[in-house]
Design a protein around this motif. Structure first.
Motif, mmCIF file in Angstrom:
data_model
loop_
_atom_site.group_PDB
_atom_site.id
_atom_site.type_symbol
_atom_site.label_atom_id
_atom_site.label_comp_id
_atom_site.label_asym_id
_atom_site.label_seq_id
_atom_site.Cartn_x
_atom_site.Cartn_y
_atom_site.Cartn_z
ATOM 1 N N SER A 134 -12.157 -0.947 -7.641
ATOM 2 C CA SER A 134 -11.867 -2.202 -6.950
ATOM 3 C C SER A 134 -13.043 -3.153 -7.099
ATOM 4 N N GLU A 144 -11.042 -11.099 -0.746
ATOM 5 C CA GLU A 144 -10.202 -11.004 -1.942
ATOM 6 C C GLU A 144 -10.471 -9.673 -2.615
ATOM 7 N N ALA A 154 2.956 -0.543 -9.526
ATOM 8 C CA ALA A 154 2.155 -0.602 -8.303
ATOM 9 C C ALA A 154 3.026 -0.527 -7.058
ATOM 10 N N PRO A 158 0.010 -3.059 -3.162
ATOM 11 C CA PRO A 158 -0.673 -4.263 -2.651
ATOM 12 C C PRO A 158 -0.439 -4.490 -1.155
ATOM 13 N N ARG A 162 -3.296 -4.261 1.746
ATOM 14 C CA ARG A 162 -3.556 -5.449 2.559
ATOM 15 C C ARG A 162 -3.469 -5.098 4.049
ATOM 16 N N VAL A 182 -4.757 -9.241 -1.780
ATOM 17 C CA VAL A 182 -4.865 -8.094 -2.680
ATOM 18 C C VAL A 182 -4.111 -8.395 -3.972
ATOM 19 N N ARG A 183 -4.804 -8.192 -5.098
ATOM 20 C CA ARG A 183 -4.161 -8.266 -6.411
ATOM 21 C C ARG A 183 -4.339 -6.915 -7.094
ATOM 22 N N VAL A 184 -3.295 -6.452 -7.756
ATOM 23 C CA VAL A 184 -3.343 -5.141 -8.392
ATOM 24 C C VAL A 184 -3.099 -5.292 -9.883
#
Length: 189
Positions: A134, A144, A154, A158, A162, A182-184
């Motif tokens: 991460s 972020e 995924a 996410p 979060r 959250v970005r995956v």
């Protein structure tokens, strides 16, 4: 009865002394050079040799030429930018925590640095199943998270991250709780 001592708050803003010092030194060097050249002109009756190129470049210009106006406007904008940078405060370097038992905010204060907030968030996220690595950026208002996962899909990762991280930040006592984004990135990205 003596007044209570007033301490400096823990939730400070950066002083910007580094950029201010650099700008001051550059302006001082320029002003010194111009003053030295002008004094040399007054004493000897001729300009110093290092000013020849600059004098030849500006000699055909008149005071009301567009180039002089553009240079004046540019210098005014630069001065305004320096003035605003000196007056406007920077962003907070810490996030406020609620004291133990929700104590009196006037008598005690607790904060956590943005770096500390990012490290706690990274430790929490990295312990989650399906997270390979991460990257966290934190401010007092927003955290972020960019997660790399070996999973092909995924799915709910996410949203789960979060919610889990928001609960963790709430349990730390952050006031207010930062927004979590959250970005995956999956292995097939």
């Amino acid at each position: 009865m003596s007044p209570r001592p007033v301490s400096q708050g823990l939730r400070r803003r950066p002083s910007r002394s580094g950029p201010a010092t650099i700008a001051a030194l550059v302006l001082l060097a320029g002003a010194t050079t111009v003053a030295w050249a002008a004094i040399s002109r007054l004493v000897t009756g001729t300009w110093p040799a290092f000013t020849d190129a600059a004098r030849e470049a500006v000699s055909p210009l008149a005071w009301d030429s567009p180039a002089v106006w553009a240079a004046a406007i540019l210098l005014v904008l630069l001065g305004l930018a320096l003035l605003l940078a000196a007056i406007l405060p920077g962003r907070h370097t810490t996030a406020r925590l609620v004291g133990p038992g929700g104590g009196d905010a006037r008598s005690s204060e607790a904060v956590i640095s943005r770096r500390g907030l990012a490290r706690i968030s990274a430790a929490h996220v990295d312990q989650t199943d399906g997270v390979d690595s991460s990257s966290i950026r934190a401010s007092a208002k927003k955290v972020e998270v960019l997660v790399k996962t070996p999973l092909r899909d995924a799915g709910e990762l996410p949203g789960g991250l979060r919610d889990s991280l928001a609960r963790k930040l709430r349990s730390l006592g952050l006031e207010p709780v930062p927004k979590v984004v959250v970005r995956v990135r999956t292995s097939n990205d």
